[in-house]
Design an enzyme around this catalytic site. Sequence first.
Site, PDB file in Angstrom:
ATOM      1  N   ASP A 156       0.810  -1.225   0.000  1.00  0.00           N
ATOM      2  CA  ASP A 156       0.000   0.000   0.000  1.00  0.00           C
ATOM      3  C   ASP A 156       0.842   1.274   0.000  1.00  0.00           C
ATOM      4  O   ASP A 156       0.432   2.298   0.549  1.00  0.00           O
ATOM      5  CB  ASP A 156      -0.955   0.023   1.212  1.00  0.00           C
ATOM      6  N   LYS A 210       2.117   2.199  -5.090  1.00  0.00           N
ATOM      7  CA  LYS A 210       2.769   1.683  -6.309  1.00  0.00           C
ATOM      8  C   LYS A 210       1.882   1.844  -7.538  1.00  0.00           C
ATOM      9  O   LYS A 210       2.362   2.120  -8.632  1.00  0.00           O
ATOM     10  CB  LYS A 210       3.104   0.185  -6.140  1.00  0.00           C
ATOM     11  N   GLN A 232       2.394  -5.744  -3.203  1.00  0.00           N
ATOM     12  CA  GLN A 232       2.842  -5.865  -1.810  1.00  0.00           C
ATOM     13  C   GLN A 232       4.149  -5.067  -1.595  1.00  0.00           C
ATOM     14  O   GLN A 232       4.418  -4.156  -2.355  1.00  0.00           O
ATOM     15  CB  GLN A 232       2.989  -7.331  -1.386  1.00  0.00           C
ATOM     16  N   GLY A 234      -4.179  -4.209  -4.078  1.00  0.00           N
ATOM     17  CA  GLY A 234      -5.243  -3.224  -4.296  1.00  0.00           C
ATOM     18  C   GLY A 234      -4.569  -1.943  -4.725  1.00  0.00           C
ATOM     19  O   GLY A 234      -3.996  -1.240  -3.910  1.00  0.00           O
ATOM     20  N   HIS A 235      -4.546  -1.682  -6.021  1.00  0.00           N
ATOM     21  CA  HIS A 235      -3.806  -0.538  -6.538  1.00  0.00           C
ATOM     22  C   HIS A 235      -4.777   0.555  -6.974  1.00  0.00           C
ATOM     23  O   HIS A 235      -5.500   0.410  -7.955  1.00  0.00           O
ATOM     24  CB  HIS A 235      -2.877  -0.989  -7.663  1.00  0.00           C
TER      25      HIS A 235
END
Length: 428
Positions: A13, A16, A224, A40-41
């Site tokens: 988080d 990225k 990650q 989760g981007h």
Amino acid sequence: MSALVIVGTQWGDEGKGKITNFYASRANMVVRFQGGANAGHTVSVAGKKLVFHLLPSGVSVPNVQCIIGPGVVLDPLALVEEIGYVRSNGIDVGDNLLIDVGAHLVMPYHKAVEAAEEQARGGDAIGTTHRGIGPTYVDRCSREGLTCGDLASFDRFEEKLSGIVSRKNDILTKLYGAEPVDLDEITEQMRAVAKVLVPHLSDTPGLIRSAITSGDNVLFEGAQGALLDIGFGTYPFVTSSNTTAAGVSPGTGVPPTWIGEVIGVAKAYATRVGAGPFPTEAEAEPAALICERGAEFGATTGRPRRCGWLDIVALRYSLALSGIQRLIITKLDVLDSLPRIPVCVGYTLDGTSIDTFPRDVDTLRRIQPVYEELPGWETDTSGARTSAELPEKALAYLKRIEELSGASVAVVSVGADSDAIVEFERLL
Ligand code: IMO
Ligand code: MG
């Protein structure tokens, strides 16, 4: 030859997705090399926030070839849903998406096994995202996995599936007393998703290598962060893949010697979702303020993230693991209102100073962080687009990060919008 790797240096988080999306407009290809829908981007596309889990964060940029590489574990049901979601937001998903034939499939039984395992761990649960990541990588290593390529020969796929499901149901029912999964239901689900996904299947390593040798700009988008790496993170509170730059080669088929620069992304503070040691976790009140200002809720699970201060010892460890010399610091604006900002510059262990990151979690739980307090800038930085528009004290904060970490800060992000970026140096 340009192969730029973007990896997280904390517990995920770090932003990225936003950074990858920013550079995607200067790239020809964006490749995911590990992880799965646990990622989760969050990306801002035309002022609208979109969250990508499996799709590379360059998918919204026209003419960028997006690749889900062989090192990814791919949940086909989640990907079909995600494709529908991005299409409904006006993004084209066609030839611009290629899925490697070797990427392993996350199946419904992987999620069922993970749920049973986490429950059985009780108080020692890892706090996984329940996306089936661990059990899928386990099956890959134990040679019991199904790949995306298997979907293309559906009769053979069905045969393999039936044997696997019967073994998984033994594990679910006899070992965990859980509900079995339904073979017919899974078969029909897979038949439906195969129709959508098979046209995107490709043998991608050669394509990626050709892109690099022909001089294209290729981005490798990490999921990650280094401290969640299966080998070097805070084991067992980690994910099941290699999240450092070292994951690029096995996850894509690109030789290690071809990797160009590795850029590390770090928040101006620190967060962690799920269980496990977090030396610089803040007291309730500053943590709540950071959580609120930074909207620190998991983009995949919606869980509130644990919040704390930048940990330079952990950062130096992550930089060393991936060979990072240049950093991107994100969410600087979240700290705008703080009068003083603690930064962890070392640890003490049983009264003795240490400046390296302990490899085992029991030691990590016993260390005490040593803080240096830096003056806050108490100014809104969200509108800054050049270094001259950043307050002196914010620049001093970044300078101190450089001195302590040994890496230079090339870029700073000051908000969720795609243009909320100050580039000190042009990386691509
Ligand atoms: P992005 O790409 C933050 C964490 C989970 C859990 C541990 C293991 O958005 O940075 P898993 O489901 O992977 O087996 O869970 O890893 N985790 C993440 N934390 N960001 C992520 O991805 C994460 N992906 C997994 O919370 O502690
Ligand atoms: Mg995330």
